[in-house]
Structure formats: structure tokens, C-alpha cells
Write an enzyme that holds these catalytic residues in place. Structure first.
Site, PDB file in Angstrom:
ATOM      1  CE  LYS A  44      -4.015   1.712   2.500  1.00 14.83           C
ATOM      2  NZ  LYS A  44      -4.874   1.747   4.216  1.00 14.83           N
TER       3      LYS A  44
ATOM      4  CB  SER B  50      -7.900   3.971   3.254  1.00 15.02           C
ATOM      5  OG  SER B  50      -6.945   2.996   3.522  1.00 15.02           O
TER       6      SER B  50
ATOM      7  CB  SER C 278      -8.463   0.738   5.667  1.00 20.86           C
ATOM      8  OG  SER C 278      -8.566   1.967   5.734  1.00 20.86           O
TER       9      SER C 278
END
Lengths: 99, 508
Positions: B85, B160, B184
């Protein structure tokens, strides 16, 4: 219920160092009011006898031996800077022009 | 398309170990898959990646193969590629956090999680898309455009960490790293039919994780199977002297916990169903799948009781005060002075004017909303009513967990109240967006670990739902054990992984 006015949002934006356009202020102020109204439900839920929690798990200060370990070189530390001068961060003026 | 990309990481590790494949072949296959599905001329690519490091990944893969040939493999996952990420710093690779304010920034250091991946020999395929600074539940708040859900390209992949979840769901990577501040990792897992784990707070180092809310953020595994998540957790977890909130203790092997759970035997395990995480606003098909999962656990020998956590009804409001408060101060570092974007207005502007112009140009709507909300919640006159009160309710939520875990081994709920919604549907309605995290937020506030495991498709829309398992702090092994058991029970029922039912994405 808490209302947050357009002027208040403008003031908060100034405190948070964000220039907001008129259009952004028009857009944001009502949205923030809706959010604040929703979160206001927590008012009075916890009494004075409840201690606050700032961290999920109990923590105490963490210390380490005071020994030198490798760190970034000056070049590495400056590698992402918008402007560099004499191996330093170069920044805009920080005082008013009249100063 | 090569089948290699559909293998689990555990299988790939075994094949590498047996000399049946090389890391270069494996890494190349995933890079080819990324080329095939991530960007498409019609604009309907998955867009899980913000940056792909073909050369770096292949060089790392070649190194891994050379090590293995010398008999010096560094661990089971040496040579298995991974996606990271874009909120974790990667030395020499761009790190944007999905924000324009960090466009083009190349960090001079690795996050500890990234350093551990490199030490364990995992080639890094690239950086995955995310809501800007991890603020969102749909990945639509990325400044670089949304990620699409591989199950339906018109729908959100969650957020997210939608990029990481979509990358593993679309077989672009066997493994990925996510971060979970309010869900997330777990919520994207639920809506993409993949597995996501939020470890105990302090279980995985936050050094180099660009902070959204320090007291809530945790990095963790994003995978297609529970065993893969456990293997990855064993690589990235453990004490780090560079993170002062990192827990100093030895952890059990999560790989072993997952292998033990895979027997499917749940006898002796007491499971609590959280009363408050159901009712109005919960999609019928999601609830039906949840009940079915609970029934499966009962059949496997678990004792199931209902447990009330009364303060959970305040978790969402508490979170949306604590998070913006922490975020507003964390994001103060984006000041246009030392790194990132600098916008200089006309004339001879002061540093403050440059800051204001830069932060206006560099931050998106959601980030501005939360910074201003946090600034408000922390301002004198409102502090006690908002931030102070939220911190007290955080105590009540932790007490609810303590009371529940005094009676049961794990708590369960659906991971997210609905399946994936359509892109754009909730983009300009912040409260509707925030409700996606209803079930995942309590774990972050209390610091306890949680997993989301796919538990089928909702009847009304044929989209994946997720089953959440929560355990007491430090007892991460339990989420792996119960998660692996449920996964095994479903594998028997389905005759194969859920993702086999996802549409194929290759362009003809």
C-alpha cells in the site's frame, strides 16, 4: 445541535493553513454541520468518573541506550525538498515584509 | 493466462522450495497479469497500482533465485512477490499516500514492514492505490483515480486499501500489505472476497507508515487465504525499537495457528455474536450469509452465545472525532518546506501563504473535511465536549471488549454492513460513506486484532460479503485459528475458493 457557520469554517481553515475558495467553503460548511450533528450524539454518554483513553494499550515511556546509529545523510534528508541552498532547506520569508 | 497467478502464496512457497518454479517466472507472471488487467485502453482497468516496479521486482526475484540455488533461502516466502500500500515508505520507490501533495516523492528510507519484506526476500511488485492518506472506504478519494472492484468494475473495492485488496482479488499479486485505521484492511477484504487482518495495535511496526491516526493505525496482511495472511504476518510482525508503541514480546507462530484451524474443528471454542452489529442499515443478504457462517461454526463444534457491547453504538461518532483530531495534527507536517509539493503564489509570499496555497492545492476534499473537523474538535471551548468525551467513550468501548472476552474466546460480526456499492454513489455524502466502517471501528479504538474472511455472495446482488472475527489484544492467533476453520468449512461446501466465481478480467 451544533451548527458550524461558513465564517467558522473559514476561521478553522486559516488555523489549519488551508486556503479555501468560496466554492469550497459553500460546499464544506453544510457537510461539516451534518457530520458534527451525527457525532454530537456522544455528548454526556460518559460521566466524569470515566477516565479518558488516548491509547488502546497501556504504554510507558520507551528508552534506548544513547548510542549513535546510522541515519540519513544530508543529501538523503534534502532529497525531497522543494528547494535547497547550501545543504539546507530553502524556505520562503517567514517574517512580514514590513518587519 | 498462466495458472501460476491463481496459486496461493503457501503453494507458491512450496513450488519454489521444490524447485518447480523460479521467483523470476513467478514475478514475471504477476507483472504480466498487472499489464493485462490493471490499465486498459477503455479506462476500465482495475487500477490497483499507482506504481509498478518491473525492473526492481525482477532484480529482487533473480537475487532470490540465486540465493535459493545456493541453499540460502531466507524463509518460506523468499521469492514470492508482494504489493505494498502506498502509505508505507519505500526507499527508491515513489510513495504518494494517494495524494497530490506527495506526487513524485521518493522516500530516502524504508518502513520497517518494507525492510522486513526485503529481508525475507519478497520482491516488491509496486505500490497500491488508496484513499488519500487512508481517509475513505471506497478508494474513490485517491487523487489518482479510483480502483475498481474485480467482481464488478462499476463498483468500489472498499477502502482505504482498495488497491491492495483488488490486487490480490484480481490475481495481480499473491500477497499485499494494507493498513487499517478503522477498517481499511478488513472492509476491502469483505467487499472483494479476500482475506484481511488487522493485527493487535503494536503488533506490527508503524515506523515508515505515514500516520493517519497514530493511536489507531496498524499495518497487516491482505491475501486470498487465511494461511497466506498468517505466513505474511509472521514476516512483518514483532518488536521494532524504531516504533515506541511496538509491543515487546515474542509472538507465537501465526502460520501454525492457521494450520491448526484448518482442521475445521471448533470444539471448545466459545464464540460471541455482537448484538449491536446488526439491525437497521444491514443488507439482508449480508446478514443471511453471516447467520449461515455462525451455523457452520456451531456445526463444527463451537459454542455460540449472543454478547451485548452497549457502547459500540457510539463507536462511529467516537472514531470520527478521534481520527480527525489526530489526522489534523499529523498532516501539519505537509507544510511545503521539507518535502512534497510547494505552491508559490504570485509576489513575494510568506511561508504561511505558501503553506496555505500548497495545502489547498495538494489536499483533496475528504482530507480538507477531516483536517477542519479535527481542528474544530481540538479547539478550546469544544475540546471537552468532543475530543475529551470521545476519549472517555473509548474507555467504555474497551471495557465492553474486556467484559465480552471474559466470557467468550472470540467475537464475530459481519465485516461490513453492505456489499460493494457503485462508484460515485456515496462520494459526496460523507456520513453515508462513514457508515461502512461501523463494524470494524471498535477493534481499532480498543486495539484488538480482527480478521475478515469471505463467507459467500449476497443473494440480492451476487457480490461478496465478509465474516469478521475479533480476539483479545495479543491473541491474534485466535483470529487465524477461527478464520482458517471457517475458510476450511466453506471450502468443503463450495468445492473451491470463492474467487473462482469472480468474472474473468482479461480483455479479448
Amino acid at each position: 445541535m451544533p451548527e458550524i457557520s461558513r465564517d467558522e469554517v473559514a476561521h478553522l481553515a486559516m488555523l489549519a493553513r488551508i486556503d479555501l475558495s468560496d466554492a469550497e467553503l459553500d460546499h464544506l460548511a453544510p457537510q461539516l454541520s451534518v457530520i458534527l450533528e451525527s457525532v454530537a450524539s456522544i455528548n454526556g454518554v460518559a460521566g466524569d468518573d470515566v477516565p479518558p483513553t488516548s491509547h488502546a494499550l497501556p504504554l510507558t515511556n520507551v528508552f534506548r541506550e544513547d548510542v549513535v546509529v546510522p541515519s540519513l545523510t544530508a543529501e538523503e534528508a534534502l532529497s525531497g525538498a522543494p528547494a535547497v541552498e547550501d545543504q539546507r532547506f530553502s524556505v520562503p520569508r517567514i517574517l512580514g515584509e514590513e518587519a | 493466462m498462466s495458472d501460476i497467478t491463481r496459486s496461493t502464496a503457501a503453494d507458491l512457497a512450496a513450488q519454489l522450495s521444490a524447485g518447480e518454479i523460479t521467483s523470476v517466472e513467478l514475478t514475471e507472471a504477476h507483472l504480466d497479469r498487472i499489464d493485462a488487467v490493471d490499465t486498459r485502453p477503455d479506462g476500465r482497468g482495475v487500477h490497483a497500482f499507482l506504481h509498478v516496479d518491473r525492473d526492481g521486482a525482477l532484480a529482487d526475484a533473480a537475487d532470490s533465485d540465486a540465493r535459493r540455488a545456493r541453499g540460502e533461502a531466507r524463509g518460506p516466502l523468499d521469492g514470492v512477490p508482494i504489493a505494498v500500500k502506498d502509505v508505507l515508505t519505500t526507499r527508491g520507490l515513489p510513495t504518494t499516500c494517494g495524494s497530490k501533495i506527495l506526487e513524485g516523492w521518493v522516500p530516502p528510507y524504508d518502513a520497517t514492514v518494507v525492510a522486513r519484506l526485503r529481508e525475507a526476500g519478497l520482491p516488491i511488485l509496486g505500490k497500491t492505490n488508496m484513499d488519500e492518506f487512508a481517509m475513505g472506504s471506497s478508494t474513490e478519494h485517491s487523487a489518482y483515480g479510483p480502483t475498481r472492484n474485480p467482481w464488478d468494475l462499476d463498483r468500489i473495492p472498499g477502502g482505504s486499501g482498495g488497491g491492495s485488496a483488488a490486487a490480490v482479488a484480481a490475481f495481480e499479486a499473491p500477497l499485499a500489505i494494507g493498513t487499517d485505521t478503522g477498517g481499511s484492511i478488513r472492509q476491502p477484504g469483505a467487499v472483494t472476497g479476500t482475506v484481511g487482518v488487522k493485527p493487535t495495535y503494536g503488533g506490527v511496526s508503524r515506523y515508515g507508515l505515514v500516520a493517519l491516526a497514530n493511536s489507531l493505525d496498524q499495518a497487516g496482511p491482505v491475501t486470498r487465504t487465511v494461511l497466506d495472511a498468517a505466513m505474511l504476518h509472521d514476516v512483518i510482525g514483532g518488536h521494532d525499537p524504531r516504533d515506541s508503541t511496538s509491543i515487546q514480546q515474542d509472538w507465537p507462530s501465526f502460520t501454525e495457528a492457521a494450520r491448526a484451524g484448518a482442521s475445521g474443528d471448533m470444539s471448545g471454542v466459545k464464540v460471541g455474536v455482537i448484538t449491536e452489529l446488526a439491525g437497521e442499515g444491514w443488507q439482508a443478504g449480508v446478514m443471511a450469509r453471516f447467520q449461515e457462517s455462525v451455523d457452520l461454526l456451531v456445526k463444527a463444534g463451537a459454542e455460540v452465545v449472543e454478547v451485548s457491547c452497549p457502547s459500540f453504538v457510539h463507536a462511529l461518532a467516537t472514531y470520527y472525532l478521534i481520527l480527525p483530531a489526530e489526522a489534523s495534527s499529523n498532516l501539519a507536517k505537509f507544510d511545503a518546506m521539507r518535502f512534497g509539493l510547494r505552491v508559490t503564489p504570485e509576489g513575494n509570499p510568506s511561508a504561511e501563504e505558501v503553506m496555505r496555497a500548497t495545502r489547498d492545492a495538494g489536499f483533496g476534499d475528504e482530507v480538507k473535511r477531516r483536517i477542519i473537523l479535527g481542528t474544530y474538535a481540538l479547539s478550546s471551548g469544544y475540546y471537552d465536549a468532543y475530543y475529551g468525551q470521545a476519549q472517555k467513550i473509548r474507555t467504555l468501548i474497551s471495557r465492553d471488549f474486556d467484559a465480552a472476552f471474559a466470557d467468550v474466546d472470540v467475537l464475530v460480526s459481519p465485516t461490513a454492513p453492505t456489499t460493494a456499492f457503485r462508484l460515485g454513489e456515496k462520494l459526496d455524502d460523507p456520513m453515508a460513506m462513514y457508515l461502512n466502517d461501523l463494524a470494524t471501528i471498535p477493534a481499532n479504538l480498543a486495539g484488538v486484532p480482527g480478521i475478515s474472511v469471505p463467507n459467500g455472495l449476497a443473494e440480492e446482488d451476487g457480490l461478496p460479503s465478509g465474516f469478521q472475527v475479533l480476539a483479545p489484544a495479543l491473541a491474534d492467533d485466535r483470529v487465524y485459528r477461527v478464520g482458517a476453520a471457517l475458510e476450511a468449512l466453506y471450502a468443503d461446501q463450495w468445492g473451491g475458493p470463492l474467487l473462482d466465481r469472480a468474472p474473468r478480467l482479461e480483455t479479448e
